[in-house]
Design a protein around this motif. Structure first.
Motif, mmCIF file in Angstrom:
data_model
loop_
_atom_site.group_PDB
_atom_site.id
_atom_site.type_symbol
_atom_site.label_atom_id
_atom_site.label_comp_id
_atom_site.label_asym_id
_atom_site.label_seq_id
_atom_site.Cartn_x
_atom_site.Cartn_y
_atom_site.Cartn_z
ATOM 1 N N GLN A 50 0.837 -1.206 0.000
ATOM 2 C CA GLN A 50 0.000 0.000 0.000
ATOM 3 C C GLN A 50 0.871 1.255 0.000
ATOM 4 O O GLN A 50 0.644 2.213 -0.761
ATOM 5 C CB GLN A 50 -0.932 -0.008 1.234
ATOM 6 C CG GLN A 50 -2.147 -0.888 1.064
ATOM 7 C CD GLN A 50 -3.037 -0.858 2.322
ATOM 8 O OE1 GLN A 50 -2.780 -0.098 3.258
ATOM 9 N NE2 GLN A 50 -4.111 -1.611 2.272
ATOM 10 N N VAL A 51 1.912 1.185 0.919
ATOM 11 C CA VAL A 51 2.802 2.339 1.002
ATOM 12 C C VAL A 51 3.495 2.559 -0.340
ATOM 13 O O VAL A 51 3.590 3.690 -0.846
ATOM 14 C CB VAL A 51 3.834 2.134 2.122
ATOM 15 C CG1 VAL A 51 4.949 3.192 2.070
ATOM 16 C CG2 VAL A 51 3.138 2.174 3.465
ATOM 17 N N TYR A 52 3.960 1.398 -0.895
ATOM 18 C CA TYR A 52 4.651 1.472 -2.177
ATOM 19 C C TYR A 52 3.715 2.044 -3.249
ATOM 20 O O TYR A 52 4.097 2.921 -4.036
ATOM 21 C CB TYR A 52 5.122 0.064 -2.568
ATOM 22 C CG TYR A 52 5.844 0.026 -3.889
ATOM 23 C CD1 TYR A 52 7.177 0.471 -4.001
ATOM 24 C CD2 TYR A 52 5.218 -0.425 -5.041
ATOM 25 C CE1 TYR A 52 7.838 0.437 -5.204
ATOM 26 C CE2 TYR A 52 5.877 -0.457 -6.255
ATOM 27 C CZ TYR A 52 7.199 -0.029 -6.322
ATOM 28 O OH TYR A 52 7.865 -0.047 -7.531
ATOM 29 N N THR A 53 2.505 1.573 -3.231
ATOM 30 C CA THR A 53 1.517 2.075 -4.226
ATOM 31 C C THR A 53 1.251 3.565 -4.026
ATOM 32 O O THR A 53 1.234 4.357 -4.977
ATOM 33 C CB THR A 53 0.202 1.281 -4.068
ATOM 34 O OG1 THR A 53 0.504 -0.103 -4.167
ATOM 35 C CG2 THR A 53 -0.810 1.667 -5.159
ATOM 36 N N LYS A 54 1.066 3.885 -2.691
ATOM 37 C CA LYS A 54 0.783 5.293 -2.387
ATOM 38 C C LYS A 54 1.951 6.181 -2.829
ATOM 39 O O LYS A 54 1.773 7.264 -3.390
ATOM 40 C CB LYS A 54 0.515 5.478 -0.892
ATOM 41 C CG LYS A 54 -0.888 5.088 -0.507
ATOM 42 C CD LYS A 54 -1.136 5.388 0.977
ATOM 43 C CE LYS A 54 -2.558 5.047 1.323
ATOM 44 N NZ LYS A 54 -2.796 5.261 2.758
ATOM 45 N N ASN A 55 3.189 5.618 -2.476
ATOM 46 C CA ASN A 55 4.370 6.382 -2.867
ATOM 47 C C ASN A 55 4.448 6.556 -4.391
ATOM 48 O O ASN A 55 4.820 7.627 -4.892
ATOM 49 C CB ASN A 55 5.632 5.703 -2.357
ATOM 50 C CG ASN A 55 5.789 5.865 -0.847
ATOM 51 O OD1 ASN A 55 5.134 6.743 -0.252
ATOM 52 N ND2 ASN A 55 6.610 5.065 -0.224
#
Lengths: 333, 174
Positions: free
Chosen positions: B82-87
């Protein structure tokens, strides 16, 4: 570990008595369940040793129970009884070192170890449990009289005679006679007497070779009564046991068995009366235990020695078995 | 005592009885030995079963712990994704944002919120701003506010505040 009596009662007790004469062996088997006699079997074998028939007969009974008791009488010539248990007195009659002595309260009886060993080895195929002196048989048969009466007590067997005098249970006098085999005659017969079963001690036979005193038995025939016994010289002071050898001078030959016994009893009584060793009492009664008919002996004793004679018919083997049962019951073996 | 000899010791057990007792003795011994052996083995099996039961319970516990760890790691992976996607989205958004800024306008500060974007900068004129920056911002955000402050040289310092409405933003995401 001693086996509790309760387990012993599960077994029958078998008493086997052997009675040996010069020519045969009588065997009596008494089977007891507890104290109850349930079976008696008697058999006579024409042998004086253990032949196969005798062995098979005895073996058939002793294989039935571990509690069997085989007994016999000591029939050797070298035995006797004396009225004391003192060793010093016993030593006057026998070599204490080579003898077996049984003391019965106030009196004792003895036999030679070698004779007992011979008897045991003779029956070693099935073994012996008891070997009795004949006097115990006599005291057992007349136990009701011996304790209370002064009398002459006689045990008569085919070839054996035990003459005893008891006074209120106390032994005053005892003589033991072995009669020679009436079926054997001559020197050859004498040799056979020695050889048959080796029961007779050689030394005893040597003593009996000297039969000078027996010449005086001729005089016994001429006696009219007991009073005239004094007229006869001392018959013998040698031994408590005597075997009369008929081969030497045929002294008793021609007499019937009862008369031979009568002469021997008379001789014994004469010795008792005249020997200072014995208590000075007069015997009026005679109790005779015999397995055979002894009418003529009884009448001879009554007529010639003026004795009041009471006789009991016995079965010698049964009496031996009774003694064995008494022994077993008392000692709990 | 009437006898010159003592009677032989009488043994209660005859040879035959001894054989019978021996036979039964050996038989019973074998039966009890077999019983004992089986009893021992049964006891050992029972003990083994208990140990295996304990092991099973222990392994189950360990498996549960492992499952929890796996779930936690999966959750972390999910969060990381999720973080990676958000980033990635953020990176893409920033890239898009900077692509959106015309060369004549200079940004001095950017504040990015969840549903908002505040731009600080200078523009040579209000028209440049209006046509070259404000128009694309209005197409992206639901609400757009712009404030200008004149600075030296005829330039204007501006503050552009842009908002995405919550409901519409959610709807857009869908």
């Amino acid at each position: 570990m001693k086996i509790p009596n309760v387990f012993k009662n599960f077994y029958q007790k078998i008493y086997i008595a052997l009675s040996v004469t010069h020519t045969k062996t009588d065997v009596s088997v008494n089977i007891y369940n507890g104290d109850q006699l349930i079976e008696t079997k008697k058999e006579s074998f024409e042998t004086t040793k253990i032949n196969n028939k005798l062995y098979d007969f005895v073996s058939s009974y002793i294989s039935q129970t571990p509690y069997f008791y085989i007994s016999t009488l000591n029939i050797s010539t070298d035995q006797g009884s004396i009225s004391t248990c003192s060793n010093s007195n016993i030593a006057k009659h026998t070599d204490v070192g080579s003898s077996l002595v049984i003391c019965n309260e106030e009196w004792s009886t003895y036999a030679q170890k070698i004779d007992i060993d011979k008897l045991e080895s003779k029956y070693d195929r099935f073994g012996l449990d008891f070997i009795y002196p004949s006097i115990f048989l006599l005291t057992n048969i007349f136990s009701d009289k011996i304790e209370i009466e002064l009398a002459l007590y006689v045990l008569v067997q085919d070839d054996m005679l035990n003459v005893s005098v008891f006074k209120n249970g106390k032994l005053l006098f005892a003589e033991y006679f072995v009669l020679p085999d009436k079926n054997k005659k001559g020197p050859k017969a004498e040799e056979e007497i020695e050889s048959v079963e080796d029961l007779f001690d050689d030394s005893a036979m040597d003593d009996l070779d000297d039969l000078d005193e027996l010449d005086e038995l001729d005089e016994l025939d001429e006696l009219d009564g007991i009073d005239e016994l004094d007229a006869i010289d001392d018959f013998s002071k040698k031994s408590d046991t005597n075997e009369i050898n008929i081969d030497s001078d045929d002294l008793l030959e021609g007499f019937d068995e009862d008369y031979k016994r009568f002469l021997l009893i008379k001789n014994a009584l004469e010795k008792f009366y005249h020997d200072s060793e014995y208590e000075d009492v007069f015997v009026e009664k005679a109790y005779i235990a015999s397995s055979s008919t002894i009418d003529s002996l009884k009448s001879s004793l009554e007529d010639e020695l003026f004795l009041s004679v009471f006789s009991r018919k016995i079965d010698l083997c049964d009496e031996i078995n009774k003694l064995s049962k008494k022994e077993v019951d008392s000692s709990d073996v | 005592m009437y006898s010159f000899i003592k009677p032989r010791v009488k043994k209660m057990l005859t040879t035959e009885l001894l054989m019978v007792f021996s036979f039964f003795g050996i038989t019973f011994f074998m039966i009890f030995a077999t019983y004992g052996f089986l009893y021992l083995k049964t006891t050992q099996y029972k003990e083994s079963m208990l140990e295996y039961d304990k092991k099973v319970i222990s392994l189950k516990n360990e498996a549960a712990i492992m499952q929890n760890k796996i779930a936690y790691i999966e959750q972390e992976v999910s969060q990381a994704e999720q973080v990676y996607t958000k980033n990635s989205v953020l990176k893409e958004s920033i890239k898009n944002l900077f692509d959106l800024i015309p060369e004549r306008i200079v940004l001095s500060k950017v504040q990015m919120g969840e549903n908002s974007l505040v731009l600080y900068g200078v523009t040579p004129s209000k028209d440049v701003y209006e046509f070259m920056l404000h128009a694309p911002l209005r197409s992206i955000f639901h609400r757009t506010y712009s404030d200008f402050y004149p600075i030296s040289g005829g330039w204007y310092r501006f503050v552009s505040t842009n908002y995405l409405d919550e409901e519409e933003s959610t709807h857009d995401n869908k």
